[in-house]
Each structure stands twice: as structure tokens, then as C-alpha cells.
Design a protein around this motif. Structure first.
Motif, short mmCIF file in Angstrom:
data_model
loop_
_atom_site.label_atom_id
_atom_site.label_comp_id
_atom_site.label_asym_id
_atom_site.label_seq_id
_atom_site.Cartn_x
_atom_site.Cartn_y
_atom_site.Cartn_z
N ILE A 15 0.92 -1.53 -0.10
CA ILE A 15 -0.03 0.08 0.07
C ILE A 15 0.77 1.35 0.00
CG2 ILE A 15 -1.93 1.13 1.22
CD1 ILE A 15 -2.77 -1.33 2.38
N GLY A 16 2.05 1.44 0.82
CA GLY A 16 2.72 2.33 0.84
C GLY A 16 3.50 2.84 -0.62
N THR A 17 3.85 1.81 -1.17
CA THR A 17 4.42 1.91 -2.57
C THR A 17 3.34 2.47 -3.51
OG1 THR A 17 5.97 -0.05 -2.27
CG2 THR A 17 5.96 0.83 -4.47
N ALA A 18 2.14 1.76 -3.27
CA ALA A 18 1.06 2.15 -4.34
C ALA A 18 0.69 3.77 -4.27
CB ALA A 18 -0.03 1.50 -4.16
N ILE A 19 0.74 4.19 -2.81
CA ILE A 19 0.37 5.49 -2.49
C ILE A 19 1.48 6.58 -3.23
CG2 ILE A 19 0.05 6.98 -0.70
CD1 ILE A 19 -1.07 5.26 1.08
N TYR A 20 2.64 5.96 -2.98
CA TYR A 20 3.73 6.83 -3.58
C TYR A 20 3.53 7.00 -4.97
CZ TYR A 20 8.01 8.66 -4.82
OH TYR A 20 9.41 9.41 -5.30
N LEU A 21 3.44 5.81 -5.60
CA LEU A 21 3.42 5.82 -6.92
C LEU A 21 2.40 6.60 -7.71
CD1 LEU A 21 4.62 2.58 -8.01
CD2 LEU A 21 5.79 4.42 -8.41
N GLU A 22 0.96 6.56 -7.01
CA GLU A 22 -0.29 7.09 -7.59
C GLU A 22 -0.22 8.70 -7.05
OE1 GLU A 22 -2.33 6.07 -9.81
OE2 GLU A 22 -0.92 4.63 -10.02
#
Lengths: 318, 294
Positions: free
Chosen positions: B94-101
Motif C-alpha cells: 500500500i505504501g508503494t502504491a500511495i507513493y506511485l499514484e
């Protein structure tokens, strides 16, 4: 009134305090807000670290392996005898096993997957599609170890009634089962590609008097070809990396042969055999593990990049 | 004079129509081939294993004697493995997804990370096993304990969790976050209070589906090295362990020595498939029940 003025005075102090407090709170909040992107970037970098980890571990030990076994001998050698007195490390038998099993798998998965995609995209009613697609997803969700069990205890004995010379472990049976495993993947990716062909093109062809089959063969498939080919390439890549089915059902004979009724070891099965055998760290066998894994990694990486390029480059925009 | 020979047209047309109908039938057969094999597989496994499935088998310890063997250790091992995989993948995914999006600027770095993730998703699971063996088991010297296996599995399914989380975040309608900003909320407040709750069902569905992949995955654990006959039950993430797929693997391999082992493997497969069925139905229920349409 003194009481009242006292109150206003107090209030003024309170408000000043409150503003001060609020400012502090806000600056804390701002600091917090500013630190979040950095924190999230750290989390996101785990995926980059994973790649670096994979490449560097494989590379370091592979280099060590090529110091002991010349790189040319590794890639051209047809004999793989890691445990013999005079060990020989040729990777070709493993590549042979991998390529053979993948080709068998694709011989099953490509036509059946494509035909499934055609049926679902061009012929099936909404109701049929809604029942068939989840079932195919179940097929895709069956763990590979279960397929391995199925290949070993059911498909091989079944095939033996038709091919009496079939060995108990052979490359044919896991190849076929791997094909079944890949069908849903090819079907779903190809169907996506075919569904994105605009209906006006189908209607144009139908209006000229073409039958549905002719529309599919001459209009839809050519238009969706990039997606279909990409799905095949991804299917091959999946077959190359598949481990458990071939490990269980194809055994560990390092055969350099074209005979699909015999046991052949794939690259993945070799890795399982070596790690399962507790190869002492530092031995040449131990390093050979990494060289084989590196070869496998490059094979699949190449396939995946190719699939992406194909679907991007040759996509026809409508 | 006749310009169109209706006879010839009819003959040709009927051939084309015949071919059309014939191919439709073949396509239908092909579609049902996969489902047919699935049916045979399930019938085979159930008919072979159901007789061995009883309370003693579910709660017993492993044994070399087929009629005394149980899989409680493997069930607990799978449980502890998930205790590592779930928090690690949820946090990182989720952390990576939030960063990327939501944070990363569209540019080189973002597309580099994105490409990297899709490449990682295509790496064979056994290569992750080698990474786990080299880094967690040997270099960090964890040994073949739950933690090492769990971290390896987490890295394996991380790309999938990231991608589904990204899709879930992307599908949150813009006007919700704009309303939140309009009320004076900061970016993180908006993410925390508005975007994440809306995206959560989608994220959970995807995460559960990728968990079911981790439960059935065998290859990385084979590479890490799981003992074939482990008697003590694992009690924490620092214990040695075995999991259901590993037990299926060993019993299938040894079935050529003792035929009963194949039945044990089949019974274990039933347990594994039931577990996967429960997980996947949960995912579907969450998707249907909590996903609001905006």
C-alpha cells in the motif's frame, strides 16, 4: 464593569495563546506532511532493492562460477554431471528440457487458449461468459504443486496406456499439464485484446456478407494480433519459470535428447535438486546453481520485455 | 441472361455456413476442455483423498507411517507464514502504491519504478527462492525459519499487491479528494480519511487473492530448504516450519516408495484447496459487499 473587562482581557490572552498554539500545530503538521513523501519513497524503494538484490546475488556467484568453469563450456556443453569424479557443467541438457517442456505446453495452451478466447469474445452470450470466466480463473488459481501431483499420479499413467514406452518420469506429461495451467492466462489476455477491437469493424465485415468465422479470422484476429502474440510470449515465459510440475513429473535425469517420453531435467528442476541436496557453500555445484538461475532469469526477463514491446509497438489504434 | 448463378452462390454459401457452424462447435469444445480437466483433477483428488481426511489427520503430527501421519504442523506453519506475509506485504504494497499514484511526479523515476515492478512480477518464483536463500537464510543467518520464508514470499507477491492497490487508488473518484481539499484538509489527511477508506475494499480483494498465491506457492520454500519430516509444531515466526504445499511435494515424491503417500498427498490437497476456496470467496464477498459505486 471590572468583571467584564477582566473577562475580555483573559479572552485576549487566550486567543493570542490559541493562535500561537495553532501556529505550532500547523508547523508540526507541515513537517509531518513534508516527511511523508520521503517515507513513502523509502517504502517504494524496496521493490528497487529487490531487483538489485536478485541481480547482484545472481551476478556475484555466477562470476565466481565462470572463474572455475569457462563460460563457453557452460553454454556449449551437452553433458551435465555435477556429481561425478570428473564433473562436467554443460547447461544445454537443462535448456533442452526447459525448451522442450515449454514447447509442449504451448502446443496445448496456444490453440486451446486462443480458441477459448475466440469463443468467449465472439460467440458466447453474456450468460455463458459470466459462468465460464470464473471457472477459468479457478483453473488459473490451482497451485502448481497440485498440477504436479496430477501430472505424476494421473496424466503419466493415463498416457502410458497409449504410449507403453513412456517412462515413469517424462517430459511429455508435465508439458501437457503445464499447457492446461497456461490456458486461462492466454485465453484471458487474448480475449482482452479481441474485445478491444471496435464493433464497427465487425459490423463492416458482416455487412459485406462475411460469416462470423470469416469476421473472426480476417478482421478480429489480425486487429488483435499484437495482444495475442504478447499473450503467447507471456505464456512461454510462465512455462519456462514453472518449477513444481516439472520437478515432480519429469525427474532429474540430465538428458540431452529429443525423446519426449524420457525424463528430462529443466533449469528450474536442477535448482530444486541442487538446493535440496545441501550443496556445501563454496563448491562448484553450489555456484552452478546461480549460473543456471541467472540463465533462467535472463530468459524470462527477455520474454517479458519482448511481450511488452510487442503489445505496445504493434498495437493498432482505432 | 442470368447475371448471378443462384445455384453456385447457394452451394458456396452453404459450405461457408457449414464451416462457420463447425468451427463454432470446435471453439466451444476448446472452451470446455480446460473446465473438463479441472473437473477431472478435482474428482481425482477428492476420490483419492477423502477417505484419509479425518480429525486425526488434521490434528496429528507428521509420521513416516502413512496411517498415523497428520498435518497440524503444516497447517500451523502456513498460519505463521501468513502472520509474516500479511503485515509485510500490506505495509510495503500500500505504501508503494500511495507513493506511485499520489506523490511521485510523472517522470523518469516514477516510470522506472513502475517498469521495475512489472519486471519483478514476471520473475520466476524459484529465483525469489534463491534470493531468500542467499540473503535471509545465509547472509542474515536466519536459517530456514518462518521469518525467512515469510519475507521471501512477501517479496514474491509484493509486485501483485502493489499493482492491485494502485488500481484501487486510481479508481477513487477525483471529486472526493477535491471536496476534502476544499474543506482545508492536507494531502495526508485526505489520503488517510478519504482516499484509503474508499480504496480499501479493492485493495483487500487484491491482497487476499495474492495471499492465496502465497499459500499455494512451493518453489521458493523448496529452495530455502524445508525439512521433510518436522515433528515439533511451530509456535512463533522464529521456529522452523513446514507448510501444506511442501507436505504435498514430499508425499508425492515418495509415493513411488509407498503408495499410501499419494493418498496423504491427495488429502492434503483437499485441505489446501478448501483453504484457498474460503480465501477467494472472502475476497469476492468483500468486493461485492463493500465496493460502493460513485
Amino acid at each position: 464593569m471590572p468583571v467584564n473587562s477582566d473577562l475580555t482581557k483573559n479572552k485576549a490572552v487566550n486567543i493570542r495563546d490559541l493562535i500561537q498554539q495553532n501556529k505550532e500545530k500547523k508547523s508540526n503538521r507541515e513537517k509531518f506532511e513534508k516527511s511523508i513523501p520521503a517515507l513513502l519513497f523509502l517504502i517504494a524503494s524496496v521493490s528497487i532493492l529487490t531487483t538489485i538484490g536478485i541481480v547482484s546475488t545472481l551476478l556475484m556467484e555466477t562470476v565466481e562460477f565462470f572463474k572455475r568453469v569457462p563460460i563457453v563450456d557452460f553454454f556449449t556443453g551437452t553433458v551435465l554431471k555435477p556429481l561425478s569424479q570428473t564433473p562436467s557443467f554443460g547447461v544445454l541438457p537443462l535448456i533442452m528440457g526447459t525448451v522442450t517442456s515449454s514447447l509442449i505446453a504451448m502446443a496445448v495452451a496456444a490453440p486451446i487458449g486462443l480458441m477459448t478466447a475466440i469463443y468467449l469474445s465472439e460467440y458466447a452470450s453474456e450468460k455463458v461468459r459470466k459462468t465460464v470466466k470464473p471457472l477459468l480463473e479457478v483453473l488459473a488459481g490451482v497451485p502448481t504443486i497440485v498440477y504436479g501431483f496430477f501430472a505424476f499420479t494421473f496424466v503419466t499413467p493415463l498416457l502410458k496406456t497409449f504410449i507403453p514406452t513412456l517412462e515413469a518420469t517424462n517430459i511429455l506429461s508435465p508439458g501437457i499439464v503445464m499447457g492446461v495451467m497456461i490456458i486461462p492466462m492466454i485465453a484471458s489476455l487474448s480475449e482482452d485484446a479481441m474485445s478491444s477491437v471496435p464493433n464497427s469493424m465487425r459490423e463492416g465485415a458482416l455487412g459485406l456478407g462475411a460469416t462470423k468465422l470469416e469476421v473472426t479470422g480476417r478482421v478480429v484476429i489480425p486487429a488483435a494480433l499484437s495482444g495475442i502474440i504478447a499473450s503467447f510470449v507471456l505464456g512461454i515465459s510462465r512455462a519456462i519459470g514453472e518449477t513444481m510440475i516439472v520437478t515432480i513429473a519429469s525427474g532429474s535425469t540430465k538428458n540431452f535428447t529429443f525423446d519426449i517420453t524420457q525424463s528430462m531435467q529443466t533449469m528450474t528442476a536442477y535448482i530444486v535438486e541442487v538446493t535440496g541436496g545441501d550443496a556445501p557453500a563454496g563448491s562448484t555445484i553450489y555456484y552452478s546453481l546461480y549460473a543456471v538461475a541467472m540463465t533462467l532469469f535472463l530468459f524470462t526477463l527477455l520474454m517479458n520485455i519482448m511481450a511488452r514491446k510487442i503489445s505496445r509497438k504493434f498495437r493498432e489504434e482505432y | 441472361m442470368e447475371y448471378i448463378s443462384t445455384n453456385r452462390v447457394a452451394r458456396k454459401m452453404s459450405a461457408r455456413l457449414l464451416l462457420n457452424n463447425l468451427s463454432k462447435f470446435i471453439f466451444l469444445l476448446a472452451t470446455f476442455f480446460g473446465i473438463f480437466v479441472l473437473g477431472v483433477l478435482i474428482y481425482r483428488v477428492v476420490s483419492q483423498g477423502i477417505g484419509w481426511l479425518n480429525v486425526d489427520f488434521l490434528t496429528g503430527r507428521l509420521s513416516t507411517q502413512a496411517d498415523r501421519a497428520g498435518i497440524m504442523g503444516a497447517i500451523l506453519g502456513t498460519f505463521w507464514l501468513m502472520m509474516v506475509v500479511v503485515p509485510v506485504t500490506m505495509f510495503l504494497g500500500i505504501g508503494t502504491a500511495i507513493y506511485l499514484e499520489l506523490y511521485a511526479k510523472k517522470g523518469r523515476l516514477q516510470s522506472f519504478i513502475q517498469t521495475n515492478i512489472s519486471n519483478l512480477a514476471g520473475v520466476p518464483s524459484i529465483v525469489y527462492g534463491i534470493l531468500g536463500l542467499t540473503v535471509f537464510v545465509r547472509t542474515l543467518d536466519f536459517g530456514n525459519i518462518v521469518l525467512a520464508g515469510g519475507l521471501t514470499m512477501s517479496l514474491l507477491i509484493l509486485p501483485i499487491v502493489i499493482v492491485v492497490s494502485q488500481e484501487a487508488l486510481r479508481s477513487v473518484p477525483q471529486h472526493l479528494s477535491e471536496a476534502s481539499y476544499g474543506m482545508g484538509a492536507t494531502k495526508w489527511q485526505t489520503i488517510q480519511k478519504v482516499i484509503l477508506p474508499v480504496a480499501l475494499p479493492g485493495i483487500l480483494t487484491g491482497a487476499i487473492l495474492s495471499l492465496s498465491r502465497a499459500i499455494g506457492e512451493t518453489a521458493p520454500l523448496v529452495v530455502i530448504g524445508i525439512p521433510a519430516l518436522l515433528l515439533p509444531f511451530p509456535g512463533s515466526i522464529l521456529d522452523k516450519f513446514t507448510v501444506l504445499p511442501m507436505q504435498i511435494y514430499y508425499w508425492t515424491l515418495d509415493s513411488s516408495l509407498m503408495a499410501e503417500y499419494a493418498n496423504l498427498a491427495a488429502a492434503t490437497i483437499i485441505v489446501l484447496l478448501v483453504a484457498l476456496l474460503i480465501l477467494n470467496s472472502t475476497a469476492i464477498i468483500i468486493r461485492n459487499k463493500f465496493q460502493k459505486r460513485y
